[in-house]
Design an enzyme around this catalytic site. Structure first.
Site, mmCIF file in Angstrom:
data_model
loop_
_atom_site.group_PDB
_atom_site.id
_atom_site.type_symbol
_atom_site.label_atom_id
_atom_site.label_comp_id
_atom_site.label_asym_id
_atom_site.label_seq_id
_atom_site.Cartn_x
_atom_site.Cartn_y
_atom_site.Cartn_z
ATOM 1 N N ASN A 1 4.018 -15.838 -0.518
ATOM 2 C CA ASN A 1 5.308 -16.066 0.392
ATOM 3 C C ASN A 1 5.404 -17.316 1.197
ATOM 4 O O ASN A 1 4.907 -18.012 0.838
ATOM 5 C CB ASN A 1 5.077 -14.584 1.197
ATOM 6 C CG ASN A 1 6.430 -14.185 1.929
ATOM 7 O OD1 ASN A 1 7.310 -14.753 2.074
ATOM 8 N ND2 ASN A 1 6.266 -12.797 2.389
ATOM 9 N N CYS B 1 4.577 -9.510 7.693
ATOM 10 C CA CYS B 1 5.317 -9.108 8.862
ATOM 11 C C CYS B 1 4.434 -8.401 10.109
ATOM 12 O O CYS B 1 3.547 -8.022 9.641
ATOM 13 C CB CYS B 1 6.570 -8.143 8.817
ATOM 14 S SG CYS B 1 5.964 -6.964 7.312
#
Lengths: 272, 309
Positions: free
Chosen positions: B194, B132
């Site tokens: 991810n 993020c």
């Protein structure tokens, strides 16, 4: 209390019928187990062909009808071929197996004490509204509520489900291209009759394209009319875990179409 | 033959079997409890938690792509406090490990979330999402290079006694280098991968399919990339590696385990098969019986590259 018996529920169905009913539109009937027996109008199912090469995700389909037979529960839905997933569904044949989940979601609320039921159907939206109309008819034997259905489609060749809806409701139709019924949008049809629907005696249900729902919302905002709308959004899990289908409501909060909906109060929705 | 399925994933943590439900694909467990016996799972990794609740991105948030899907959910979550109060009690009824996936927009936020969860009974480990943006540094993703990824790791390790797994981003040139940096910073394990950054265009409307324009790609399409990255990382770190990426069945999981992963996570597969974790676990067990492996730990890292085809 964890209901372990639900883990026995079959997540599968067998195709009983897959019939083309209009230009690009089909009706599919699936044989499944008793899990669907208590489906209520406005709920949906997630379906995916078992074949390896089928697209990854199941497709959400509003339930059109549920019937208990000697062999099991038969559940029907209508669909239009619009992409790879529905293309794969259209190629299924009787006897083919499918992955199936449902009934899912929050369906329409029934109001047995209202005397006027108004249904506004755009295109495929007629499917869950037919299930709803038939549920109303089963509700109170001997008491006949007035059920009025306003059904719109792009063109005559796109009309589906009208004959069956006529068995439960008085139907007025419109087509965008004028080949059938009123030439124009279905919201124009209902606009004429709207003043005759008193706030305390009426409930309006709508299912159709976002543009139609937006117009209906603008027409009914501030009138005090009780309106419920069924919306759709791309889905992955269908059961509220992935948050893929979440939409923004008028109050700024996000709601998942698959578990908090697909039915919402029309005045809570926000349209672009 | 009684099979031994236990695996260690670092920080003193042992799972009853290598199958974990991946963060973001399993909610907070409740949604899948009717389809899957949560007691049979090695672990449940809950949806990523931030300090404050997050609403996420506007719709449309997902788009199917060949053998996969893009998602731009936007890290919607109830926030760490509501999780502890409303969601964790349900999970605690089951005999499975609960891993809290956490993220932040700043190092300070990561610390705070880690601190709050550390005092919480029923949470067995943290998985740190570094994919993020660091809002304080112009939005550069923490996990996009070794330095910031290590900084987050150090901050979280310093705020908790719980085992810390760092979930790595594949959108980097050398994931093994990032893995090494987080290991040096104290991570007890790494999980990879991810999602990969991707995009899809609606050619009729001439707009992106996702409102957010870009999103993360997951599903079977990414499995070869994930296996490759696990393989590369295994060569460079000593801590356990957890493999994630397109796993749908026992054989998929075995690719990762044989390449060196100590455990695996099942994610996108849930959307087309709510019982995917059980299918993976059953598949692993069937393979072990068929090939005569009594202990899954003996299988880990047995890939033979010298005679490769």
């Amino acid at each position: 209390m964890i209901h372990h018996k639900n883990m026995q529920e079959s997540l599968s169905g067998i195709v009983r019928e897959n019939r083309k009913i209009a230009r690009n539109h089909f009706r599919m009937a699936l044989l499944t187990d008793k899990g669907f027996r208590d489906a209520s109008p406005g709920q949906f199912l997630m379906i995916r062909p078992v074949r390896q090469e089928a697209p990854l995700l199941g497709r959400p389909m509003s339930i059109y009808r549920v019937a208990s037979t000697g062999e099991g529960t038969v559940v029907e839905f209508l669909y239009q071929v619009v992409g790879e997933g529905t293309e794969a569904l259209s190629r299924l044949r009787k006897g083919d197996g499918v992955r199936l989940m449902g009934p899912l979601g929050r369906g329409f609320d029934l109001f047995p004490d209202r005397s006027k039921i108004v249904l506004v159907a755009g295109g495929m939206g007629i499917a869950p509204l037919t299930f709803l109309a038939e549920s109303y008819r089963k509700l109170k034997p001997g008491v006949r509520q007035k059920i009025a259905c306003y059904a719109g489609a792009k063109s005559e060749s796109c009309f589906i489900g009208i004959e069956r809806m006529k068995k439960s409701a008085h139907v007025k139709i419109s087509s965008d291209d004028g080949t059938c019924g009123h030439h124009g949008f279905v919201t124009e049809l209902i606009e004429e009759d709207l003043p005759s629907y008193g706030v305390d005696e009426t409930v309006v249900y709508a299912c159709g394209p976002a543009a139609m729902l937006k117009m209906l919302k603008e027409m009914t905002d501030g009138t005090g009319l009780k309106c419920q709308a069924s919306v759709e959004e791309r889905m992955a899990c269908g059961i509220g875990a992935c948050l893929g289908c979440a939409i923004r409501m008028k109050n700024g909060s996000f709601r998942r179409v698959c578990v908090d909906g697909p039915v919402f109060a029309l005045n809570e929705l926000e349209f672009d | 033959m009684k099979l031994k399925m236990k695996v260690g994933i670092g920080g003193g943590l042992t799972l009853k079997n290598p199958v974990m439900a991946a963060s973001g694909t399993f909610g907070y467990g409740e949604e899948y409890a009717r389809y899957v016996d949560l007691n049979r799972l090695g672990a449940v990794i809950v949806k990523g938690l931030s300090l404050e609740p997050r609403k996420g991105n506007p719709a449309p948030r997902i788009m199917e792509t060949p053998c996969g899907m893009l998602n731009a959910i936007g890290l919607e979550n109830v926030g760490v406090k509501v999780f502890i109060r409303d969601k964790l009690p349900f999970l605690r009824r089951f005999n499975t490990m609960v891993v809290a996936n956490i993220f932040g927009e700043s190092i300070a936020e990561y610390r705070k979330v880690a601190e709050i969860l550390s005092g919480t009974e029923g949470v067995h480990a943290l998985e740190v999402n570094v994919s993020c943006p660091n809002v304080k540094k112009g939005g550069i993703v923490f996990g996009s290079s070794p330095g910031p990824a290590a900084e987050v790791t150090r901050a979280v390790k310093g705020s908790t006694d719980l085992p810390v797994i760092v979930k790595l981003s594949p959108n980097v040139t050398d994931i093994a280098e990032v893995a090494q940096a987080v290991e040096d910073a104290g991570a007890d394990a790494v999980s990879l991968i991810n999602t990969l950054k991707g995009m899809s265009v609606d050619v009729d409307k001439r707009v992106p399919h996702l409102r957010h324009v870009t999103g993360g790609l997951s599903g079977p399409a990414i499995r070869p990339i994930a296996v490759r990255m696990v393989w590369e990382t295994i060569q460079r770190v000593s801590i356990p590696v957890i493999g994630v990426g397109g796993i749908q069945c026992g054989n998929d999981a075995l690719q990762f385990i044989i390449a060196g992963a100590s455990a695996v996570q099942v994610g996108t597969a849930h959307f087309s098969n709510p019982r995917a974790t059980m299918d993976v676990l059953n598949g692993l067990e069937e393979y072990m019986v068929r090939h005569g492996w009594e202990d899954i730990q003996d299988l880990i890292g047995t890939l033979n590259v010298s005679g490769g085809g």
